[in-house]
Design a protein around this motif. Structure first.
Motif, PDB file in Angstrom:
ATOM      1  N   ILE A 109       0.866  -1.180   0.000  1.00  0.00           N
ATOM      2  CA  ILE A 109       0.000   0.000   0.000  1.00  0.00           C
ATOM      3  C   ILE A 109       0.902   1.229   0.000  1.00  0.00           C
ATOM      4  O   ILE A 109       1.679   1.435   0.931  1.00  0.00           O
ATOM      5  CB  ILE A 109      -0.930  -0.005   1.225  1.00  0.00           C
ATOM      6  CG1 ILE A 109      -1.778  -1.289   1.232  1.00  0.00           C
ATOM      7  CG2 ILE A 109      -1.815   1.227   1.249  1.00  0.00           C
ATOM      8  CD1 ILE A 109      -2.538  -1.514   2.519  1.00  0.00           C
ATOM      9  N   THR A 110       0.793   2.012  -1.041  1.00  0.00           N
ATOM     10  CA  THR A 110       1.699   3.140  -1.219  1.00  0.00           C
ATOM     11  C   THR A 110       0.926   4.455  -1.194  1.00  0.00           C
ATOM     12  O   THR A 110      -0.105   4.600  -1.854  1.00  0.00           O
ATOM     13  CB  THR A 110       2.454   3.024  -2.555  1.00  0.00           C
ATOM     14  OG1 THR A 110       3.079   1.747  -2.630  1.00  0.00           O
ATOM     15  CG2 THR A 110       3.510   4.107  -2.683  1.00  0.00           C
ATOM     16  N   THR A 111       1.418   5.392  -0.398  1.00  0.00           N
ATOM     17  CA  THR A 111       0.895   6.757  -0.397  1.00  0.00           C
ATOM     18  C   THR A 111       2.010   7.682  -0.884  1.00  0.00           C
ATOM     19  O   THR A 111       3.108   7.228  -1.227  1.00  0.00           O
ATOM     20  CB  THR A 111       0.446   7.174   1.015  1.00  0.00           C
ATOM     21  OG1 THR A 111       1.588   7.291   1.859  1.00  0.00           O
ATOM     22  CG2 THR A 111      -0.534   6.163   1.604  1.00  0.00           C
ATOM     23  N   SER A 161       5.373   3.611   2.139  1.00  0.00           N
ATOM     24  CA  SER A 161       4.871   2.323   1.659  1.00  0.00           C
ATOM     25  C   SER A 161       4.633   1.426   2.859  1.00  0.00           C
ATOM     26  O   SER A 161       5.454   1.362   3.783  1.00  0.00           O
ATOM     27  CB  SER A 161       5.873   1.662   0.717  1.00  0.00           C
ATOM     28  OG  SER A 161       5.980   2.376  -0.488  1.00  0.00           O
ATOM     29  N   MET A 162       3.492   0.735   2.854  1.00  0.00           N
ATOM     30  CA  MET A 162       3.142  -0.193   3.923  1.00  0.00           C
ATOM     31  C   MET A 162       2.792  -1.536   3.310  1.00  0.00           C
ATOM     32  O   MET A 162       2.412  -1.625   2.135  1.00  0.00           O
ATOM     33  CB  MET A 162       1.955   0.354   4.730  1.00  0.00           C
ATOM     34  CG  MET A 162       2.277   1.620   5.518  1.00  0.00           C
ATOM     35  SD  MET A 162       0.795   2.571   5.952  1.00  0.00           S
ATOM     36  CE  MET A 162       0.415   3.319   4.367  1.00  0.00           C
ATOM     37  N   TYR A 163       2.921  -2.587   4.107  1.00  0.00           N
ATOM     38  CA  TYR A 163       2.685  -3.938   3.616  1.00  0.00           C
ATOM     39  C   TYR A 163       1.614  -4.620   4.453  1.00  0.00           C
ATOM     40  O   TYR A 163       1.587  -4.479   5.679  1.00  0.00           O
ATOM     41  CB  TYR A 163       3.980  -4.749   3.658  1.00  0.00           C
ATOM     42  CG  TYR A 163       5.065  -4.189   2.760  1.00  0.00           C
ATOM     43  CD1 TYR A 163       5.158  -4.583   1.427  1.00  0.00           C
ATOM     44  CD2 TYR A 163       5.972  -3.249   3.240  1.00  0.00           C
ATOM     45  CE1 TYR A 163       6.142  -4.063   0.601  1.00  0.00           C
ATOM     46  CE2 TYR A 163       6.957  -2.727   2.428  1.00  0.00           C
ATOM     47  CZ  TYR A 163       7.046  -3.127   1.102  1.00  0.00           C
ATOM     48  OH  TYR A 163       8.013  -2.614   0.281  1.00  0.00           O
ATOM     49  N   ALA A 164       0.732  -5.345   3.787  1.00  0.00           N
ATOM     50  CA  ALA A 164      -0.369  -6.034   4.456  1.00  0.00           C
ATOM     51  C   ALA A 164      -0.232  -7.536   4.252  1.00  0.00           C
ATOM     52  O   ALA A 164       0.006  -8.001   3.138  1.00  0.00           O
ATOM     53  CB  ALA A 164      -1.720  -5.559   3.924  1.00  0.00           C
ATOM     54  N   LYS A 201      -4.996  -5.498   5.217  1.00  0.00           N
ATOM     55  CA  LYS A 201      -5.088  -4.416   4.228  1.00  0.00           C
ATOM     56  C   LYS A 201      -6.202  -3.443   4.592  1.00  0.00           C
ATOM     57  O   LYS A 201      -6.004  -2.210   4.571  1.00  0.00           O
ATOM     58  CB  LYS A 201      -5.349  -5.000   2.829  1.00  0.00           C
ATOM     59  CG  LYS A 201      -5.499  -3.936   1.738  1.00  0.00           C
ATOM     60  CD  LYS A 201      -5.997  -4.541   0.430  1.00  0.00           C
ATOM     61  CE  LYS A 201      -7.430  -5.006   0.547  1.00  0.00           C
ATOM     62  NZ  LYS A 201      -8.003  -5.478  -0.732  1.00  0.00           N
ATOM     63  N   GLU A 202      -7.358  -3.981   4.958  1.00  0.00           N
ATOM     64  CA  GLU A 202      -8.485  -3.120   5.317  1.00  0.00           C
ATOM     65  C   GLU A 202      -8.182  -2.304   6.575  1.00  0.00           C
ATOM     66  O   GLU A 202      -8.588  -1.143   6.692  1.00  0.00           O
ATOM     67  CB  GLU A 202      -9.746  -3.961   5.518  1.00  0.00           C
ATOM     68  CG  GLU A 202     -10.244  -4.667   4.265  1.00  0.00           C
ATOM     69  CD  GLU A 202     -10.516  -3.702   3.117  1.00  0.00           C
ATOM     70  OE1 GLU A 202     -11.019  -2.587   3.382  1.00  0.00           O
ATOM     71  OE2 GLU A 202     -10.226  -4.049   1.958  1.00  0.00           O
ATOM     72  N   GLN A 203      -7.459  -2.903   7.528  1.00  0.00           N
ATOM     73  CA  GLN A 203      -7.089  -2.172   8.747  1.00  0.00           C
ATOM     74  C   GLN A 203      -6.171  -1.000   8.428  1.00  0.00           C
ATOM     75  O   GLN A 203      -6.327   0.104   8.975  1.00  0.00           O
ATOM     76  CB  GLN A 203      -6.404  -3.127   9.727  1.00  0.00           C
ATOM     77  CG  GLN A 203      -7.338  -4.146  10.348  1.00  0.00           C
ATOM     78  CD  GLN A 203      -6.596  -5.159  11.196  1.00  0.00           C
ATOM     79  OE1 GLN A 203      -5.364  -5.262  11.148  1.00  0.00           O
ATOM     80  NE2 GLN A 203      -7.340  -5.937  11.977  1.00  0.00           N
ATOM     81  N   ILE A 204      -5.214  -1.226   7.517  1.00  0.00           N
ATOM     82  CA  ILE A 204      -4.294  -0.154   7.137  1.00  0.00           C
ATOM     83  C   ILE A 204      -5.046   0.959   6.415  1.00  0.00           C
ATOM     84  O   ILE A 204      -4.860   2.152   6.699  1.00  0.00           O
ATOM     85  CB  ILE A 204      -3.157  -0.704   6.251  1.00  0.00           C
ATOM     86  CG1 ILE A 204      -2.251  -1.636   7.070  1.00  0.00           C
ATOM     87  CG2 ILE A 204      -2.333   0.436   5.649  1.00  0.00           C
ATOM     88  CD1 ILE A 204      -1.186  -2.324   6.260  1.00  0.00           C
ATOM     89  N   LEU A 254      -5.789   5.279   7.403  1.00  0.00           N
ATOM     90  CA  LEU A 254      -5.324   6.399   6.587  1.00  0.00           C
ATOM     91  C   LEU A 254      -6.420   7.446   6.431  1.00  0.00           C
ATOM     92  O   LEU A 254      -7.612   7.136   6.475  1.00  0.00           O
ATOM     93  CB  LEU A 254      -4.881   5.899   5.209  1.00  0.00           C
ATOM     94  CG  LEU A 254      -3.713   4.897   5.189  1.00  0.00           C
ATOM     95  CD1 LEU A 254      -3.480   4.384   3.773  1.00  0.00           C
ATOM     96  CD2 LEU A 254      -2.444   5.541   5.742  1.00  0.00           C
ATOM     97  N   ALA A 255      -6.012   8.667   6.272  1.00  0.00           N
ATOM     98  CA  ALA A 255      -6.981   9.749   6.055  1.00  0.00           C
ATOM     99  C   ALA A 255      -7.762   9.487   4.771  1.00  0.00           C
ATOM    100  O   ALA A 255      -7.220   8.991   3.778  1.00  0.00           O
ATOM    101  CB  ALA A 255      -6.251  11.083   5.978  1.00  0.00           C
ATOM    102  N   ALA A 256      -9.052   9.828   4.805  1.00  0.00           N
ATOM    103  CA  ALA A 256      -9.935   9.525   3.676  1.00  0.00           C
ATOM    104  C   ALA A 256      -9.498  10.203   2.381  1.00  0.00           C
ATOM    105  O   ALA A 256      -9.741   9.691   1.283  1.00  0.00           O
ATOM    106  CB  ALA A 256     -11.365   9.917   4.019  1.00  0.00           C
ATOM    107  N   ASN A 257      -8.864  11.359   2.468  1.00  0.00           N
ATOM    108  CA  ASN A 257      -8.510  12.113   1.254  1.00  0.00           C
ATOM    109  C   ASN A 257      -7.113  11.787   0.714  1.00  0.00           C
ATOM    110  O   ASN A 257      -6.641  12.409  -0.226  1.00  0.00           O
ATOM    111  CB  ASN A 257      -8.621  13.626   1.533  1.00  0.00           C
ATOM    112  CG  ASN A 257      -7.704  14.050   2.680  1.00  0.00           C
ATOM    113  OD1 ASN A 257      -7.122  13.212   3.344  1.00  0.00           O
ATOM    114  ND2 ASN A 257      -7.610  15.362   2.880  1.00  0.00           N
ATOM    115  N   ARG A 258      -6.426  10.833   1.339  1.00  0.00           N
ATOM    116  CA  ARG A 258      -5.083  10.502   0.869  1.00  0.00           C
ATOM    117  C   ARG A 258      -5.151   9.595  -0.354  1.00  0.00           C
ATOM    118  O   ARG A 258      -5.962   8.668  -0.425  1.00  0.00           O
ATOM    119  CB  ARG A 258      -4.266   9.804   1.969  1.00  0.00           C
ATOM    120  CG  ARG A 258      -3.970  10.703   3.155  1.00  0.00           C
ATOM    121  CD  ARG A 258      -3.106  10.005   4.180  1.00  0.00           C
ATOM    122  NE  ARG A 258      -1.741   9.816   3.711  1.00  0.00           N
ATOM    123  CZ  ARG A 258      -0.777   9.292   4.466  1.00  0.00           C
ATOM    124  NH1 ARG A 258      -1.043   8.916   5.708  1.00  0.00           N
ATOM    125  NH2 ARG A 258       0.442   9.151   3.992  1.00  0.00           N
TER     126      ARG A 258
END
Length: 639
Positions: free
Chosen positions: A541-543, A547-550, A556-559, A563-567
């Motif tokens: 999961i990349t913003t 980068s984060m890994y699930a 994945k859903e928890q990550i 995160l902020a809704a607008n990211r």
């Protein structure tokens, strides 16, 4: 990593966790984890308190109810009932003190409980802390008293609900979904645990009700562990060498010991050990005493009767091979290793138990000559088989001090370290993933062994056919500890063996095939806690910032929820380890500081044996039955 200095490390940085907050912050310290096993450990803690009332002579019945949704339970006994009067120091009900305070209870002295499993005084309060709802109902002093709690905090005072003639305690609790990954109690796990307890505590009546299935089971075993060993012999399909069971017991006031034992034609040793009714999966000093007593009794008998088989020497492993037994110890002051009570540490227990087992077993052998002959024949047969295996399977050793290395499989990318204690072996699916792992590893301590294709199904195969397979043969040579009866944990070349497979159906299949091989032909590897399963991520999961890994869809859903809704978020799914570059694999799966490993454990020998037989045995109808019965649980198949 930043280092704290006097300028940025102040008194205000010291955090004090009050009440039960420490339990919620670090639940694994108290229940071993937040997985399936930790979830059920909550129930065992509540049941142990009921058993303590039975041991104290104040209760004879325990009732356990799994409610319809499968996520909440009620456990009750007909004991004295938890005191509800005000505690002289804390100025509130003793019930509230017990359920909201760590290390509070009536088991620290011998005034109320001479022998108890709940000596740490944290069980009920830990269950309360990790439950979204708990209701304690107490029957005593002619009334029914009720108090409610939420996540360890009382939501009501102790209330006198109504007059009541009976006595006892009922605890209703619902584990907190903020703590546990998944709340799904297993009726079979509960049923098995309760049945085990009924054998260990002869005369205790237990009733288990599953509301969803509208089924009630009752467990009552007046013959205790003598009946238990007959059940284990039958359930595990072990052919006994002798029908008459050896049994002995003694109570010296400090320690009460009960042991039943028989030899079977199986190749493994299995002695279930209990302390104050609690299963000690990792054994401890009581089990050490049993083993030492058996070894000395058999060797003394052989010396007295001049039994000296030609061509072989009898080892402790030969004597213990095929042994099936149950040892139960009751101690007034047991010292357990950890809150989950996996192992007994009291040093004096070993000599007490050995002092009982050695003379009584030796006398029993002398008084039953035909049984003794059958047992000695079994032991000599084990010694000859071990010698034959030793001659047939070449042992592979690590580098000698002079630096000479014996031949090892060419595809093995070994580590540079000669110290087995710091070395670990990754068994990797395929050459591509093996290459990536080789580039991302720490070459000093991490070795890589790539496997090609599906591993051989070793269930029901004899050892000569197993070793004829090239992949399995390479694996055995790499580990260097032998196989089957010739396995020697002290010759293992690596301290950790880690299965690293793709996070998909094929990867799970290969992992299970390898687990079958290790369980059938190197079970000591699992018993000594050397086998692990790596947890490579399924998603990246990349913003814009990180980068984060699930690990899976739930993670994945928890990550995403955090995160902020607008990211702006980009999600990529790894189809296999080969899609990761070396740095990603190192960061997520290889680096000991960041990775997640699952330790492979045998919680129930019976269940494990049956599972492997069903999944990989010759009878395909068993697999079909499992698929059909479990298909309703498959919401999303990775095919």
């Amino acid at each position: 990593m930043a280092t704290a200095t006097p300028s940025n490390y102040k008194a205000s940085d010291i955090e004090v966790l009050e009440g039960l907050e420490a339990v919620r912050r670090r639940p694994s310290m108290y229940i071993g984890g937040v997985d399936h096993r930790g979830l059920h450990h909550l129930l065992w803690e509540v049941i142990d308190n009921c058993v303590d009332e039975f041991l104290a002579g104040h209760a004879d019945t325990i009732k356990v109810t799994l409610h319809k949704d499968g996520e909440a339970l009620t456990v009750g006994d007909n004991g004295r009932g938890i005191p509800v009067d005000k505690h002289p120091k804390y100025k509130k009900s003793a019930l509230e003190v017990i359920l909201t305070t760590l290390h509070a209870g009536g088991k620290f002295s011998d005034k109320n409980y001479a022998r108890s499993g709940g000596l740490h005084g944290v069980g009920s309060s830990v269950v309360n802390a990790l439950s979204s709802e708990m209701v304690a109902t107490v029957h005593r002093d002619g009334f029914e008293w009720i108090q409610r709690y939420k996540r360890g905090r009382p939501t009501t005072p102790v209330k006198k609900a109504k007059p009541f003639k009976g006595h006892g305690t009922l605890i209703y609790f619902r584990p907190d979904d903020e703590i546990f990954r998944r709340i799904a109690f297993s009726t079979e796990t509960i049923r098995q645990h309760l049945e085990d307890i009924s054998y260990i505590h002869a005369g205790l009546k237990i009733r288990f009700t599953d509301e969803a299935k509208n089924e009630t089971d009752e467990f009552y075993q007046p013959d205790g562990i003598k009946a238990y060993i007959e059940k284990l012999t039958k359930d595990e399909k072990k052919k006994p060498v002798h029908e008459v069971i050896f049994s002995t017991e003694k109570d010296d006031g400090q320690v009460k010991t009960e042991l039943v034992l028989r030899w079977t034609e199986a190749t493994d040793e299995q002695i279930r050990s209990y302390v104050n009714g609690i299963r000690t999966h990792a054994g401890g000093t009581h089990l050490n005493g049993v083993r030492s007593g058996i070894l000395k009794a058999v060797k003394n008998y052989m010396d007295v009767h001049n039994v000296k088989p030609k061509g072989v020497s009898i080892s402790a492993e030969d004597i213990r091979e095929g042994m099936l037994g149950v040892v139960s110890v009751f101690h007034g002051d047991p010292m357990f290793q950890g809150q989950t009570k996996e192992k007994l540490n009291n040093p004096e227990v070993a000599s007490i138990v050995e002092g009982l087992v050695r003379p009584t077993l030796e006398t029993w052998l002398n008084n039953n000559a035909s049984i003794a002959d059958s047992i000695l024949g079994r032991i000599i047969l084990a010694a000859r088989a071990r010698q034959a295996s030793r001659d047939a399977v070449a042992q592979v050793k690590r580098k000698t001090p002079g630096g000479k290395r014996t031949s090892l499989p060419g595809k093995l990318l070994d580590c540079r370290s000669n110290d087995a204690g710091e070395s670990e072996l990754f068994i990797v699916e395929g050459d591509s993933a093996g290459g990536t792992a080789a580039s991302g590893r720490n070459s000093r301590t991490q070795a890589i062994l790539p496997l090609r294709g599906k591993v051989l199904n070793t269930e029901s195969l004899k050892i000569n056919k197993v070793l004829a397979n090239q992949e399995i043969s390479d694996l055995v040579e790499t580990l260097g500890a032998g196989v089957g009866a010739n396995f020697d944990i002290h010759k293992l070349r690596y301290n950790r063996i880690i299965l690293l497979m793709d996070a998909d159906a094929d990867g799970y299949h290969i992992s299970t095939l390898l687990l079958t091989f290790f369980y059938r032909h190197m079970p000591e590897l699992i018993r000594q806690e050397k086998l692990f399963i790596a947890q490579p991520p399924l998603y990246r999961i990349t913003t814009s910032k990180e980068s984060m890994y699930a690990l899976d869809d739930m993670h994945k859903e928890q990550i995403l929820a955090s995160l902020a809704a607008n990211r702006k978020v980009e999600i990529s799914r790894f189809k296999g380890l080969g899609e990761m570059d070396a740095s990603q694999l190192k960061e997520t799966t290889l680096d000991p500081a960041k990775r997640v490993l699952l330790k492979v454990e045998i919680e129930s020998q019976v269940d494990a044996d049956e599972t492997f037989h069903q999944l990989f045995g010759k009878d395909a109808s068993e697999r079909y039955r499992i698929i059909m019965s479990e298909s309703a649980l498959a919401d999303d198949l990775d095919v």
